[in-house]
Write a protein that holds these residues in place. Sequence first.
Motif, PDB file in Angstrom:
ATOM      1  N   SER A 145      -3.028   8.688  -5.263  1.00 55.53           N
ATOM      2  CA  SER A 145      -1.836   8.340  -4.315  1.00 55.53           C
ATOM      3  C   SER A 145      -2.335   8.736  -2.834  1.00 55.53           C
TER       4      SER A 145
ATOM      5  N   PHE B 119       3.918   4.949  -5.964  1.00 51.70           N
ATOM      6  CA  PHE B 119       3.821   4.858  -7.525  1.00 51.70           C
ATOM      7  C   PHE B 119       2.895   5.811  -8.225  1.00 51.70           C
TER       8      PHE B 119
ATOM      9  N   ARG C 223       0.814  -1.327   0.072  1.00 49.97           N
ATOM     10  CA  ARG C 223      -0.105   0.163   0.159  1.00 49.97           C
ATOM     11  C   ARG C 223       1.089   1.058   0.255  1.00 49.97           C
TER      12      ARG C 223
ATOM     13  N   LEU D 202       8.682   0.550  -7.041  1.00 52.21           N
ATOM     14  CA  LEU D 202       7.327   0.999  -7.833  1.00 52.21           C
ATOM     15  C   LEU D 202       7.186   2.712  -7.555  1.00 52.21           C
TER      16      LEU D 202
ATOM     17  N   SER E 102       4.058   1.593  -0.950  1.00 52.03           N
ATOM     18  CA  SER E 102       4.701   1.419  -2.210  1.00 52.03           C
ATOM     19  C   SER E 102       3.747   1.992  -3.191  1.00 52.03           C
ATOM     20  N   PHE E 103       2.826   1.356  -3.436  1.00 52.08           N
ATOM     21  CA  PHE E 103       1.679   1.743  -4.583  1.00 52.08           C
ATOM     22  C   PHE E 103       1.345   3.342  -4.443  1.00 52.08           C
TER      23      PHE E 103
END
Length: 383
Positions: free
Chosen positions: A174, A16, A10, A138, A12-13
Amino acid sequence: MMRNREEVLRISFSAFFADLGYQTAVVMFPLIFVVFLGVPMWLYGIAEAVNYGLGSFIGFLGGFLGDAYGRKRIAVIGNAMITVVALLGFSRYWWEAWLIFLAGWWARNLRTPPRRAMLSEVTEPNERSEAFGILHALDITGAVLAITYTAVLLYLKFPIDYLLAITAIPLVISTLILTMVNVGKARTRSRLSIAGLRVIHGFAWLIVLSTFFFGFSQYSFGFPVITTAEFTHEDYLAVITYGIFLVASALFGYVFSKLRLNEYGGLAFLGYLLASLASLGFALMAPLGALGLYPTAFVLGVAVAATEVFEPTIMSKLMPEESVGLGMGLLTFGRSMGVFLGNAVMGLLYQIHYTYAYYFASVSSLIAFIIVLSIIMSRPYPQ
């Protein structure tokens, strides 16, 4: 098996999608500022120095506030504020463009240390190298995709104001993902004091010092973007340079996290020493155009990947658990102060001749390498 892998993903995304948005502003700022608005290189150097350098205090503050009032809270606030960069394309004056980018970049600095500290909360010390590698991979993958659609839309002559405006979409996503992370609550409130800073491990201060000198060499990538534009005479080819740098950084960030390398050796040789060689390459290979600049950008990407994996991993092990956010803030502070001075000097040297700027960066990174090498040669050094 990594505990709390779901929370790691979570965080890391969220990174991203953040990079999928604001990295377009990062690569477009030098083009808007220098190429479109006609600002001289020395003023661009000062602008980037203020963006990165004075933002160092914001990063330090973000780490401290995260430890004291909740890492998740501070990270979400900072992440949400980055969205202001979506207005960059509507700038018509150099000061307007500068202020918009400045606000977004400082917000990014505010949220970075507490977000890194959140990651350390959900992992064991022996898992952190892998976790920071996933985060970096990511993070940079989002940046690569941002540069890809930016280059394509520039090639198609898409209006720059709308190109920047659409970055608000991934930035909002994000922030929403970050709100779903189940960590980052305030622990024991830390009290910022000189006495508190003195108890920090001596090697942690050396890592901060080394990242300060590396900051001299981790100039705004706007310099290589401008160099590529000058030697190829194509804006979209200049943007691709940044894309190559990001691809290498994403790929090797993941590779380094899986190899279980010694963090200090990886930081010294694969990070700082390789960055010194890359800066030397920009000075010597630029006359070859894309053939010389693209491979050099790739090498610099590998070097930055090593620093992004090994620096926070080392710091998370050297700092007490309740002060990890402060340690990450010190890393941001050290790097940003180096970038502050480095960008100002780079701009002045570049105005004389581009090679002088890159030679300066190469020597600075070499000093960072020597500092970490001194830690490795000490007996014993922290594992």
